[in-house]
Scaffold this motif. Structure first.
Motif: not given
Length: 189
Positions: A177-189
């Motif tokens: 498997a080969n994967i490109w990923s784009v993600s957005v996150g939120f730090k709540f602590l």
């Protein structure tokens, strides 16, 4: 003597971890995956990912994550097309470094990832299925690596990563498997 050394080691570990910065958050995104094979043409499949992450450390940090994702690929031959989709539990352990201030920075990270296949959805044309019966005989777990970069702005984080397979999904056909990923996150602590 052993008790003294153990006490000193525990004291050092506690004081280091007390000075370490810690953050916890959630993230989600989209990925573009492909299953590379030895002898067939393959194309990209779009999937998702969502989960939690933590960061421990200052400018250099450790980032463990746990997330669900979907990946797979389309594999084409003269006899038909195999459309393979996996639902996986992924556990990366990344080492990263930040450049900039604590509230706004660029970061890079890399490290190993363990993936466990929770569900497989395979649809084949009849000719393809008859000719390659063991083509979809996939391992339940794989090891890989992730390399990426991103940006942190206040409590938000964004990442672009590449994931490559170290172990094969199917040894008979050399599938990785080969994967490109784009993600957005939120730090709540």
């Amino acid at each position: 003597m052993k008790k003294i050394l153990l006490s000193v080691a525990i004291l050092i570990a506690v004081s280091i971890s007390a000075k370490a910065q810690f953050s916890l958050g959630v993230k989600g995104g989209v990925n573009f995956s492909k299953i590379n094979t030895d002898n067939f043409d393959e194309s990209t499949k779009t999937g998702y990912q969502f989960g939690v992450f933590a960061r421990v450390g200052g400018a250099t940090y450790l980032e463990p994550e746990v997330y669900l994702g979907s990946s797979g690929g389309n594999i084409n031959t003269s006899n038909g097309t195999a459309d393979v989709k996996f639902t996986t539990l992924n556990v990366p352990l990344l080492l990263g470094h930040k450049f900039g201030t604590s509230s706004t920075n660029l970061h890079i990270n890399a490290g190993p990832v363990y993936s466990y296949i929770m569900n497989q959805d395979k649809s084949y044309s009849q000719n393809f299925s008859d000719a390659y019966h063991d083509f979809g005989n996939y391992n339940n777990s794989t090891l890989g690596y992730q390399v990426g970069a991103g940006v942190d702005i206040l409590g938000l984080t964004g990442d672009l990563r590449y994931e490559g397979g170290l172990s094969k999904l199917n040894s008979s056909y050399g599938q990785r498997a080969n994967i490109w990923s784009v993600s957005v996150g939120f730090k709540f602590l």
